[in-house]
Design an enzyme around this catalytic site. Structure first.
Site, PDB file in Angstrom:
ATOM      1  N   LYS A  84       0.870  -1.185   0.000  1.00  0.00           N
ATOM      2  CA  LYS A  84       0.000   0.000   0.000  1.00  0.00           C
ATOM      3  C   LYS A  84       0.891   1.214   0.000  1.00  0.00           C
ATOM      4  CE  LYS A  84      -4.534   0.589   0.490  1.00  0.00           C
ATOM      5  NZ  LYS A  84      -5.476  -0.495   0.194  1.00  0.00           N
TER       6      LYS A  84
HETATM    7  N1  GLU Z   1      -7.072  -0.148  -3.139  1.00  0.00           N
HETATM    8  C1  GLU Z   1      -7.847  -1.341  -3.341  1.00  0.00           C
HETATM    9  C2  GLU Z   1      -7.866  -2.198  -2.096  1.00  0.00           C
HETATM   10  O1  GLU Z   1      -7.704  -1.725  -1.009  1.00  0.00           O
HETATM   11  C3  GLU Z   1      -7.435  -2.078  -4.598  1.00  0.00           C
HETATM   12  C4  GLU Z   1      -6.028  -2.551  -4.650  1.00  0.00           C
HETATM   13  C5  GLU Z   1      -5.598  -3.045  -6.022  1.00  0.00           C
HETATM   14  O2  GLU Z   1      -6.427  -3.108  -6.913  1.00  0.00           O
HETATM   15  O3  GLU Z   1      -4.422  -3.373  -6.167  1.00  0.00           O
HETATM   16  O4  GLU Z   1      -8.129  -3.368  -2.145  1.00  0.00           O
END
Ligand code: GLU
Length: 418
Positions: free
Chosen positions: A106
């Site tokens: 993240k």
């Molecule tokens: N931000 C989204 C999540 O928390 C998607 C992450 C992604 O598609 O890599 O799952």
């Protein structure tokens, strides 16, 4: 610990309690709480008036045992190392739960993107990309949208990365605009995936969805598409909230109309075909389904005590605090929880599809994407429900158990280097 934060505390408690329940080696559980790598970067950006401001950006890569790191980028004032680390940790288990061959990461920038012009946002994104460029890549770590970012931001990242590498690299991000190698259905995927879980939960609970009502906290991309898919299943959406306010209509809102209103006015406040209510009340309204789809930590013990829903479907990451979860454990017979790493895993699932399609340079139609997404969500729901029933675990522990088992099994197979 460097990454101590409220959300990290919640995540740590969950990993520890699940590890204890699974009789897991404490060293393995400890390992799962240490991210592989955490980057902090400074992101100077020239504002339109010529002044320069410097923001702090992060990319935390939690675990790549099962495949390249994967996870969103968040532009939000609350972003800090602890929050990003907790979210990266959840991504590892989320990817494992849906069985996609990816790890967890993240990132984000502590900023308020609504305060930037389009040009400023572009400069911020491009500079951030160059600061983390040696740590991302189609086979290494693949960012995606999260709170405060969108397909346009992904397009700028893709372009910056490609300019630096000297050739087009579509696979460096997912959640791109469709014209640029994005996948059909990616925008809708998180909301739809959540509703595929709600449909499965309703079947399990023998509830007729066409007689159900729902309220949604957080009317962004996830909240909107979850609402639209609920509507398709005959559910009436009674209430919605976003940062500007909250609205209620006992006869049900029309989400195509609320979307149009929000795009025009910048928020739901003042929507004419509903009454204004206190945004703090949206979660505790009397509706069959409640979808928290905003920030984390919104369901503490007090809110958990006051919930009146039958199904809590967590669109947000980490919406329930440790204390809130304790209340939910006591109320398991009343409230069926679809925990975040299951409920919102549709986004990363279609991100995985986008990555696969990009690698093959062969793109699928919307129906194929949705059918595959539905099948994966149904399977993940079934695995977790079976663990919940057969091993007598609450749904949150069951989802963590499924994810943690897959990650630790893979860790054992690969062995410890050197
Ligand atoms: N931000 C989204 C999540 O928390 C998607 C992450 C992604 O598609 O890599 O799952």
């Amino acid at each position: 610990m460097e990454w101590d934060s409220e959300l990290f505390r919640v995540t740590r408690n969950l990993v520890h309690s699940t590890a204890a329940r699974l009789d897991m080696d404490p060293n393995a559980a400890h390992r799962l709480l240490q991210p592989d790598r955490a980057l902090i970067v400074s992101v100077p950006v020239r504002r339109d008036d010529g002044t320069v401001e410097t923001y702090t950006g992060y990319r935390v890569q939690h675990n790549d045992t099962r495949g390249p790191f994967k996870g969103g980028l968040r532009f939000h004032p609350d972003v800090d190392l602890g929050e990003v680390t907790a979210l990266a940790t959840l991504m590892t288990f989320k990817c494992a739960v849906v069985g996609v061959p990816l790890g967890g990461a993240k990132g984000g920038i502590a900023c308020d993107p609504s305060q930037f012009s389009r040009a400023e946002l572009q400069r911020l994104t491009r500079r951030f990309t160059t600061e983390i460029i040696n740590f991302i890549g189609p086979d290494v770590d693949i960012p995606a949208p999260d709170m405060g970012t969108n397909p346009q931001v992904m397009a700028w990242i893709m372009d910056t990365y490609s300019q630096m590498k000297g050739h087009a690299c579509n696979g460096v991000v997912t959640g791109k605009p469709i014209e640029l190698g994005g996948s059909q259905g990616r925008l809708q995927a998180t909301g739809r995936g959540l509703v595929y879980c709600v449909v499965a939960a309703a079947k399990h609970l023998k509830i007729d969805l066409s007689q159900c009502t729902a309220s949604i906290q957080g009317y962004g991309n996830v909240g909107h598409w979850a609402g639209r898919e609920l509507e398709r299943n005959g559910v009436k959406i009674l209430a919605l909230s976003d940062v500007t306010g909250a609205v209620y209509n006992a006869d049900g809102l029309d989400l195509k109309e609320t979307r149009k209103y929000v795009l025009k006015h910048g928020g739901i406040k003042g929507y004419p075909k509903a009454e204004a209510i206190d945004p703090n009340d949206v979660l505790t309204l009397e509706t069959d389904i409640v979808v928290p789809a905003a920030i984390g930590g919104v369901i503490d013990a007090e809110v958990a005590k006051n919930l009146k829903c039958r199904i809590l479907a967590e669109g947000a990451n980490g919406p329930v605090t440790t204390e809130g979860n304790e209340v939910l454990l006591k109320r398991q017979d009343e409230i069926f929880v679809i925990p975040d790493i299951l409920a919102n895993a549709g986004g990363v699932t279609v991100s995985y599809f986008e990555w696969v399609q990009g690698t093959q340079n062969f793109f699928w139609g919307a129906k194929e994407v949705n059918d595959k997404l539905r099948a994966i969500m149904q399977k993940a729901f079934k695995d977790i429900l079976q663990t919940h029933v057969n091993e007598n675990m609450d749904m949150r522990t069951a989802s963590m158990a499924v994810g943690m088992r897959k990650v630790t099994d893979t860790m054992k197979l690969r062995g410890l280097f050197p």
